[in-house]
Design an enzyme around this catalytic site. Structure first.
Site, PDB file in Angstrom:
ATOM      1  CB  SER A 194      -0.906   0.035   1.247  1.00 34.40           C
ATOM      2  OG  SER A 194      -1.837  -1.013   1.242  1.00 34.40           O
ATOM      3  CB  SER A 198      -1.449  -2.119  -3.773  1.00 32.90           C
ATOM      4  OG  SER A 198      -0.763  -0.973  -3.311  1.00 32.90           O
ATOM      5  CG  ASP A 232      -2.243   1.919  -4.624  1.00 37.10           C
ATOM      6  OD1 ASP A 232      -1.347   1.593  -3.827  1.00 37.10           O
ATOM      7  OD2 ASP A 232      -2.555   1.239  -5.619  1.00 37.10           O
TER       8      ASP A 232
END
Length: 386
Positions: A262, A300, A302
């Site tokens: 992340s 992830s 983001d």
């Protein structure tokens, strides 16, 4: 031994034999991308090249390194030095991939404002982060009547180097990060919320950068702070680095690398922007993330959060109580700010990697070492890629 490992081993041996300080570099002595002679983008940074170049913004960090397996911490960003709850700042949120836990996100989207410090920590400590923000906010003078607080707490998962299930971060650690926040230089690398993070297969961490627009474009400052913990194919100022060093997503399973992780991106500006244009500014931060080679993978999270410190757009009690006129930077003059945030985000990420030092830990009873970017190898690749 892979070719990349052989290269790194040879460089480390050469450094040892020559007495080079590179072999023993810490976060304080390791370089930024500008120290290596590269200047990403076309705009100039502020005096500190940090998010704290935006007047009034303060950053505080608590780093927790204990025993063999605790490698975590807290990073707090305060938009201004006044009463954040009473004098809220307009804000915008952008999510490129939503695999994460960002407390307070829906109220940012709904109301377009932030009323607390922005706290970053690890995934399983978000609740403790909220507790700390609440503890700090409720005890402030004049807050005796408060019954609702929208704490903004973001995270990345540092479980690769930190015993994340131990949940050692406390509300007191969060309060300490907030109360020790300063407006000066920001420590970068494996510190605060970046103590145990990993990016592109190398040690990641906290990074920061800023850009100043010339007077003809408004003279505003844009500052960025990142918590990097993601994967992809690393590129530094346009030069491929991940592939030559043998660490990148989708290579054959030699090292079982993954691109999951992340990144939290916190953006400050003194430009008088509405929450709508702050969301647009946050959107453009991902252009800088993309330039570093991020994979934006399924696993992830983001996130980019942007706020304005400008007095003319601050959500004061008086402005919230009645119809009022506020400054609003026009759409047609936003493009230079978009360039600034993309450049500052890219540089902040590169600094988070370059300033981080090799970190060891014990996870599930097994020793783990995540190497920092080899500075000498990077220098050679940057020189060859000019």
């Amino acid at each position: 031994m892979t070719r990349s490992h052989a290269l790194l081993a040879a460089l480390a041996l050469a450094a040892t034999l020559t007495g080079s300080p590179i072999a023993a570099q810490t976060g304080e002595t390791r370089p930024t991308i500008r120290d290596l002679g590269r200047t990403p983008g076309v705009l100039s940074p502020g005096p500190l090249n940090a998010i704290t170049d935006v007047a009034g913004v303060r950053v505080g960090q608590v780093t927790l390194r204990r025993g063999d397996s605790i490698r975590t911490g807290v990073t707090a960003v305060l938009p201004h030095g006044g009463d954040l709850f009473r004098d809220k700042v307009p804000a915008g949120l952008s999510v490129a991939n939503g695999f994460g836990k960002l407390a307070g996100a829906t109220q940012i989207r709904e109301l377009g404002e932030i009323e607390t410090p922005i706290v970053l920590t690890n995934t399983l400590s978000v609740a403790r982060g909220v507790d700390g923000v609440l503890d700090w906010t409720l005890k402030q003078p004049g807050h005796e009547d408060i019954r609702s607080v929208n704490a903004v707490v973001g995270e990345t998962n540092d479980g690769g180097l930190n015993d994340i299930r131990a949940r050692v971060v406390t509300a007191a650690d969060v309060v300490r990060a907030i109360e020790t926040a300063t407006s000066g230089p920001v420590e970068q690398g494996a510190v605060g919320a970046g103590t145990g993070t990993i990016a592109f297969g190398f040690k990641g961490g906290i990074g920061t950068s800023s850009r100043q627009l010339p007077d003809s474009l408004g003279g505003f400052t844009v500052g960025v702070l990142v918590q990097s913990n993601f994967g992809g194919v690393l590129s530094m100022d346009g030069t491929p680095v991940g592939v030559p060093l043998g660490r990148y997503f989708l290579r054959q399973e030699v090292e079982a690398e993954r691109a999951d992780g992340s990144i939290m991106i916190v953006i400050a500006t003194d430009a008088p922007l509405s929450d709508r244009n702050l969301e647009r500014l946050a959107d453009r931060a991902f252009a800088g993330l993309a330039r570093t080679g991020a994979a934006f993978s399924n696993g992830s999270g983001d996130y980019a959060v942007a706020f304005s410190t400008a007095e003319g757009v601050r959500r004061t009690p008086e402005r919230r109580a009645d119809v009022t006129t506020v400054a609003d930077w026009p759409n047609d003059r936003m493009s230079p700010l978009f360039v600034a945030v993309a450049e500052a985000t890219e540089e902040a990420i590169l600094n988070s990697l370059l300033k981080a030092e090799t970190t060891t830990s014990v996870i599930d009873g097994k020793p783990v070492t995540v190497e920092a970017l080899d500075v000498e190898a990077v220098k050679g690749l940057l020189a060859a890629g000019r």
